[in-house]
Design a protein around this motif. Sequence first.
Motif, short mmCIF file in Angstrom:
data_model
loop_
_atom_site.label_atom_id
_atom_site.label_comp_id
_atom_site.label_asym_id
_atom_site.label_seq_id
_atom_site.Cartn_x
_atom_site.Cartn_y
_atom_site.Cartn_z
N ARG A 15 0.83 -1.21 0.00
CA ARG A 15 0.00 0.00 0.00
C ARG A 15 0.87 1.26 0.00
O ARG A 15 0.62 2.20 -0.76
CB ARG A 15 -0.91 -0.05 1.22
N VAL A 16 1.90 1.27 0.84
CA VAL A 16 2.80 2.42 0.91
C VAL A 16 3.50 2.63 -0.43
O VAL A 16 3.59 3.76 -0.92
CB VAL A 16 3.82 2.25 2.06
N VAL A 17 3.99 1.55 -1.02
CA VAL A 17 4.67 1.65 -2.32
C VAL A 17 3.72 2.18 -3.38
O VAL A 17 4.06 3.12 -4.13
CB VAL A 17 5.27 0.29 -2.74
N LEU A 18 2.52 1.62 -3.48
CA LEU A 18 1.58 2.03 -4.51
C LEU A 18 1.18 3.50 -4.36
O LEU A 18 1.17 4.26 -5.34
CB LEU A 18 0.33 1.16 -4.47
N LEU A 19 0.86 3.92 -3.14
CA LEU A 19 0.43 5.30 -2.94
C LEU A 19 1.60 6.28 -3.10
O LEU A 19 1.41 7.39 -3.61
CB LEU A 19 -0.24 5.46 -1.57
N SER A 20 2.79 5.87 -2.71
CA SER A 20 3.97 6.73 -2.91
C SER A 20 4.27 6.91 -4.40
O SER A 20 4.51 8.03 -4.86
CB SER A 20 5.19 6.14 -2.20
#
Length: 152
Positions: free
Chosen positions: A22-27
Amino acid sequence: MTAASDPRTPALPVTFRPTRTRVVLLSVGTVMFAVITAVAVTLERLNPGERVSFVVTALLFFGVLALLSRPKVVADETGVTVVNLTRTRRLDWAEILRVNLRPGDPWVFLDLSDGTSLPALGIQPGIAKEHAIRDARALRALAEERGTSKQS
């Protein structure tokens, strides 16, 4: 053994989600949006319509990545809510017969009492395999505890 005495069983309510993914995708979505918008603003040859189309395209990219970061599994006293990419399904504990995460599976599958299997994308071993295995075991322990106590 009760849920309180079993160390595998988390306190309810609990939310399982692929946090690192989730962090990777949103970043990545945020950076892509910023870069494409900056390009649209700084290119002098673009007319206003083209600038707007750049920003709209950046928003679409961000929207797709935000949609991919949506999955989660929420367990509470009465059951489980599975939120996948575009659908949400609420299950009672008694409906869940088994929680499966076999080697090579992209995410957890829930075997249901109606004979079907429901993918639960909120627990996926992609980036954080150990975390997904721990979450799958915790959900399995909850399903075994809650499902059998309701049926008895």
